[in-house]
Design a protein around this motif. Structure first.
Motif, PDB file in Angstrom:
ATOM      1  N   VAL A 109      -4.314  -5.296 -15.087  1.00 20.99           N
ATOM      2  CA  VAL A 109      -3.617  -4.020 -14.897  1.00 20.99           C
ATOM      3  C   VAL A 109      -3.228  -3.436 -16.244  1.00 20.99           C
ATOM      4  N   TRP A 110      -2.707  -4.282 -17.095  1.00 20.00           N
ATOM      5  CA  TRP A 110      -2.230  -3.793 -18.385  1.00 20.00           C
ATOM      6  C   TRP A 110      -3.374  -3.412 -19.312  1.00 20.00           C
ATOM      7  N   ASN A 111      -4.501  -4.065 -19.189  1.00 20.40           N
ATOM      8  CA  ASN A 111      -5.635  -3.679 -20.019  1.00 20.40           C
ATOM      9  C   ASN A 111      -6.024  -2.226 -19.755  1.00 20.40           C
ATOM     10  N   VAL A 112      -5.992  -1.833 -18.496  1.00 15.25           N
ATOM     11  CA  VAL A 112      -6.308  -0.444 -18.152  1.00 15.25           C
ATOM     12  C   VAL A 112      -5.270   0.491 -18.762  1.00 15.25           C
ATOM     13  N   THR A 113      -3.992   0.148 -18.582  1.00 10.12           N
ATOM     14  CA  THR A 113      -2.919   1.011 -19.093  1.00 10.12           C
ATOM     15  C   THR A 113      -2.948   1.073 -20.617  1.00 10.12           C
ATOM     16  N   ALA A 121       0.832  -1.207   0.000  1.00  7.95           N
ATOM     17  CA  ALA A 121       0.000   0.000   0.000  1.00  7.95           C
ATOM     18  C   ALA A 121       0.864   1.254   0.000  1.00  7.95           C
ATOM     19  N   GLU A 122       1.945   1.250   0.789  1.00 11.79           N
ATOM     20  CA  GLU A 122       2.836   2.412   0.828  1.00 11.79           C
ATOM     21  C   GLU A 122       3.498   2.630  -0.532  1.00 11.79           C
ATOM     22  N   LEU A 123       3.968   1.544  -1.175  1.00 13.10           N
ATOM     23  CA  LEU A 123       4.594   1.673  -2.483  1.00 13.10           C
ATOM     24  C   LEU A 123       3.596   2.219  -3.497  1.00 13.10           C
ATOM     25  N   LEU A 124       2.373   1.752  -3.442  1.00 15.36           N
ATOM     26  CA  LEU A 124       1.345   2.229  -4.358  1.00 15.36           C
ATOM     27  C   LEU A 124       1.109   3.727  -4.181  1.00 15.36           C
ATOM     28  N   CYS A 125       1.039   4.177  -2.939  1.00 12.69           N
ATOM     29  CA  CYS A 125       0.834   5.609  -2.677  1.00 12.69           C
ATOM     30  C   CYS A 125       2.033   6.437  -3.138  1.00 12.69           C
ATOM     31  N   ARG A 126       3.240   5.955  -2.886  1.00  9.89           N
ATOM     32  CA  ARG A 126       4.440   6.696  -3.290  1.00  9.89           C
ATOM     33  C   ARG A 126       4.474   6.879  -4.803  1.00  9.89           C
ATOM     34  N   LEU A 127       4.098   5.844  -5.539  1.00 11.33           N
ATOM     35  CA  LEU A 127       4.125   5.930  -7.000  1.00 11.33           C
ATOM     36  C   LEU A 127       2.973   6.783  -7.527  1.00 11.33           C
ATOM     37  N   ALA A 128       1.796   6.616  -6.934  1.00  5.47           N
ATOM     38  CA  ALA A 128       0.616   7.313  -7.447  1.00  5.47           C
ATOM     39  C   ALA A 128       0.641   8.799  -7.125  1.00  5.47           C
ATOM     40  N   GLN A 180       3.151  -1.162 -11.758  1.00  2.00           N
ATOM     41  CA  GLN A 180       2.503  -0.714 -12.983  1.00  2.00           C
ATOM     42  C   GLN A 180       1.215   0.057 -12.690  1.00  2.00           C
ATOM     43  N   ALA A 181       0.459  -0.398 -11.699  1.00  2.00           N
ATOM     44  CA  ALA A 181      -0.746   0.351 -11.326  1.00  2.00           C
ATOM     45  C   ALA A 181      -0.375   1.723 -10.781  1.00  2.00           C
ATOM     46  N   GLY A 182       0.661   1.781  -9.952  1.00  2.00           N
ATOM     47  CA  GLY A 182       1.098   3.066  -9.409  1.00  2.00           C
ATOM     48  C   GLY A 182       1.600   3.997 -10.489  1.00  2.00           C
ATOM     49  N   ALA A 183       2.331   3.456 -11.473  1.00  2.00           N
ATOM     50  CA  ALA A 183       2.816   4.290 -12.574  1.00  2.00           C
ATOM     51  C   ALA A 183       1.646   4.867 -13.363  1.00  2.00           C
TER      52      ALA A 183
END
Length: 750
Positions: free
Chosen positions: A293-297, A216-223, A253-256
């Motif tokens: 994830v990639w379908n969204v991107t 969760a922390e990594l996701l927030c840092r990237l987003a 990838q989701a965070g990016a």
């Protein structure tokens, strides 16, 4: 590759060739000024402290304990591996590379040099180490070949301490043996999906997915790119991380994506993940997670940069690492547009960009090669990507990729991509124009002694021939013969024999039992039986062939001479020298009479007779034949011809058998140096030569020099010949004996 497998066997023996080293005089240079030729010597070349080729490091959260453990492992044992939990998909995505990269960056001040190595194959390891040579001695490196550049890098690492080699994405742990076994003045760190195959005493660090808090922390840092998320955002991040199974690649990838599209909330992104992410008995299904994830991107990139999506689908079918920009730039496409598209992919963490090459994660490639349910285009996007990948390789192929052409190196650079395409070859692609390129690549790998790598290529050619030409077409039979040869080269006699048996039956049925191609096929099956340890069946086939050759072509026809030689050799390997030697003597007499004393067949026949005498213990007759043969080969073929190298090796073996150890060792040393330079470090003859020299050093009581040679030879034998090949077993036994001798206590001196 030639269909004809009847070339007389050149003895390049891996067994019994032992000798004692002679004392060598070494010149010593004194004074402070180095001669010009010594300026590039590995001993005298220094690297500025902190030198590295490290890629940029991204975020690595939740791995502090692992980083600490990694440092403890390396300082204690000087080598280690990062693998993954058995509960994680074999394609990875759990952050092994990221962890290794963070370790390297964190400890840059602790090492004099850090070198990042793409280690998916032995060839890629060599290429990465050659890069070290080209960095430290660029002008000298431009003037020498690949083998010398690799040797220089290894010598530099031998002379200089306090380095770190990071082998990323190791497919075969044995590929590291020539380096971990011989280079001891620094640290070795590997990342791999493989959890088995590592030495029993090699420490490994097993990774699993991130903890809920860390993901969760990594996701927030990237987003949020350093911003402070609200409590609601943090809660949404935890829920999204749970949906993604805490898989680091999916989190990244989701965070990016969220970082590039700040107007999309965590909750909105979760809704865009089409359906509920599938679960398995062992947790999250990594492939399905990445696919969603990639379908969204990809949907967003379709609107923003369609070229980026096309490039990504193209790269999915090529070798995953270090794809040159040029290979992804179709004719008529602006290179700047390609560079911009690759930059966009990197920004979305969909690829790794070095500025000149791009790499794609293997898990991502697998997802992109899979048909997508909602893709209704004709043809589907994944197949359009494959078609572009095939065309890219075709456009990059030089017009004449033969061994003597200066573009041979260009062909070698394309071989990993050809193997990747062949490995995913389908019946629906039998009309692919790449089939001829597959055949060319097989020929080149055969020349280099790397037939083990050619199996995907050979299998694709066989599939194509069977579907388009039929099972009995001559080209189909030839391609099946070549595939059998590739299986045999890897130490898989069962599959080789099955193919040869099927081929022979078809030849006899369609062409008749006495047709030239049928005789060749029968010989090849006999050779496979012999390699599998069944000389009785081999002798029966060789005898049938010889009788037909003598009746149809006469006793002195070149094909008859070859057949008689092969029968003699098979009797010899079966231990029946009473039958082997007269056949060899008859063959040599007829060769000298009909072909002349220096014809290649005559030289081979004389060599084989000499070897039979040597096996019989008659070195007085063997040595003069070997010496005369070597002199003739040096004059007729040149001192560096492969057959001349074989003759020099065999003469050394005869000196050894006669107890003349002082003359044997220098010949072994010369042969190995020439094999490495002319044939390459992994050619089968080079491997056997390395074994023989190791045996010689062991015989003089110097296991310290023997063991590294054995280790290098064993690693390459397992890769090139296969773990079950007789030569591999010989080297493995020799290494075990040498290690035992090195560890045995020495008797007290008087």
């Amino acid at each position: 590759m030639t269909e004809d497998g009847t070339v007389p066997r050149q003895r390049f023996d891996a067994t019994g060739d032992r000798s004692v080293a002679a004392e060598r005089i070494r010149s010593v240079h004194t004074g402070d000024v180095l001669p010009p030729e010594a300026l590039h010597a590995p001993k005298h070349v220094t690297a500025a402290r902190g030198t590295s080729n490290l890629p940029q490091a991204g975020l690595c959260l939740g791995r502090e304990e692992e980083l600490t453990e990694l440092r403890r492992m390396l300082t204690g044992r000087r080598e280690g591996a990062i693998t993954q939990s058995g509960s994680v998909s074999g394609l990875g995505g759990i952050g092994k590379t990221t962890l290794a990269l963070h370790y390297a960056h964190r400890h840059r001040d602790d090492y004099a040099l850090i070198w990042w190595i793409n280690a998916a194959s032995a060839e890629e390891i060599e290429t990465s180490l050659i890069g070290l040579t080209r960095l430290l001695v660029p002008e000298w490196a431009r003037a020498v070949d690949r083998t010398e550049q690799l040797s220089w890098a290894k010598q530099w690492l031998t002379w200089h301490p306090d380095w770190l080699l990071v082998y990323d994405n190791v497919e075969e742990p044995a590929d590291l043996t020539p380096y971990t076994g011989a280079l001891h003045r620094g640290h070795h760190l590997a990342t791999s999906r493989r959890t088995t195959g590592w030495p029993d005493d090699s420490p490994t660090l097993t990774l699993d997915n991130l903890s809920p808090d860390a993901s969760a922390e990594l996701l927030c840092r990237l987003a949020f790119k350093g911003g402070t998320p609200s409590p609601s955002d943090q809660a949404d991040a935890g829920a999204l991380a749970e949906d993604l199974g805490h898989l680091p690649l999916a989190i990244k990838q989701a965070g990016a994506y969220l970082g590039q599209n700040r107007g999309v909330s965590m909750a909105a992104y979760r809704r865009r993940l089409d359906t509920k992410l599938a679960k398995t008995a062992h947790g999250i299904d990594a492939e399905r997670t990445i696919a969603r994830v990639w379908n969204v991107t990809l949907h967003t990139l379709e609107q923003e940069n369609p070229l980026a999506v096309d490039l990504l689908h193209t790269a999915a079918w090529l070798a995953p690492d270090d794809i040159p920009y040029a290979l992804l730039t179709p004719p008529g496409t602006d290179p700047d547009d390609v560079a911009e598209a690759i930059g966009t992919l990197a920004a979305y963490s969909m690829a790794t960009d070095t500025g000149t090459t791009v790499s794609v994660h293997r898990l991502v490639q697998t997802v992109l090669r899979t048909p997508q349910p909602l893709d209704t285009a004709e043809p589907p996007r994944h197949l359009r990507g494959r078609a572009r990948a095939e065309q890219a390789v075709l456009d990059a192929l030089p017009p004449r990729p033969d061994q003597d052409n200066p573009t041979g190196g260009q062909c070698d650079a394309l071989t990993p991509h050809l193997i990747a395409l062949a490995g995913t070859f389908s019946v629906g692609a039998v009309d692919s124009p790449l089939v001829s390129a597959y055949i060319t690549a097989v020929d080149r790998l055969d020349e280099q002694g790397h037939m083990a790598r050619s199996i995907p290529l050979c299998e694709a050619v066989v599939t194509c021939c069977e579907q388009t030409l039929g099972p009995t077409h001559p080209s189909t039979l030839t391609s099946r013969n070549n595939l059998a040869g590739a299986y045999q080269a890897t130490g898989d006699p069962d599959r080789a024999i099955a193919l040869h048996e099927a081929n022979l039956a078809l030849f006899e049925q369609t062409l008749g039992p006495t047709h030239a191609n049928t005789l060749v096929s029968r010989n090849n099956l006999a050779t496979a039986y012999q390699a599998a340890g069944d000389p009785a069946r081999a002798i029966t086939l060789h005898e049938a062939n010889l009788a037909l050759y003598e009746r149809n072509l006469g006793p002195a026809h070149p094909h008859t001479l070859t057949s008689r030689n092969n029968l003699a050799y098979t009797h010899q390997t079966a231990g029946d020298l009473h039958r082997a030697i007269p056949l060899h003597e008859t063959t040599l007499a007829l060769c000298e009479k009909t072909l002349g004393p220096t014809h290649p067949k005559t030289l081979t026949s004389r060599n084989n007779l000499a070897h039979a005498y040597q096996v019989a213990g008659d070195t007085d007759r063997a040595i003069p034949l070997y010496e005369a043969n070597l002199a003739d080969r040096e004059q007729a073929l040149g001192p560096a011809h492969p057959d001349t190298l074989a003759g020099r090796n065999n003469l050394a073996g005869a000196y050894w058998a006669a107890g003349d150890l002082i003359r044997a060792l220098p010949l072994y040393e010369t042969v190995l140096a020439q094999c490495e330079r002319i044939l390459g470090p992994a050619h089968p003859r080079t491997l056997i030569s390395r074994n023989n020299l190791g045996f010689a050093y062991e015989a003089i009581g110097d296991p310290g020099r023997a063991i590294p040679l054995y280790e290098a030879a064993l690693h390459q034998c397992e890769r090139v010949l296969g773990p079950a090949h007789p030569d591999t077993a010989t080297v493995r036994d020799n290494l075990a004996v040498a290690r035992a001798a090195a560890e045995a206590p020495r008797p007290p001196s008087a």
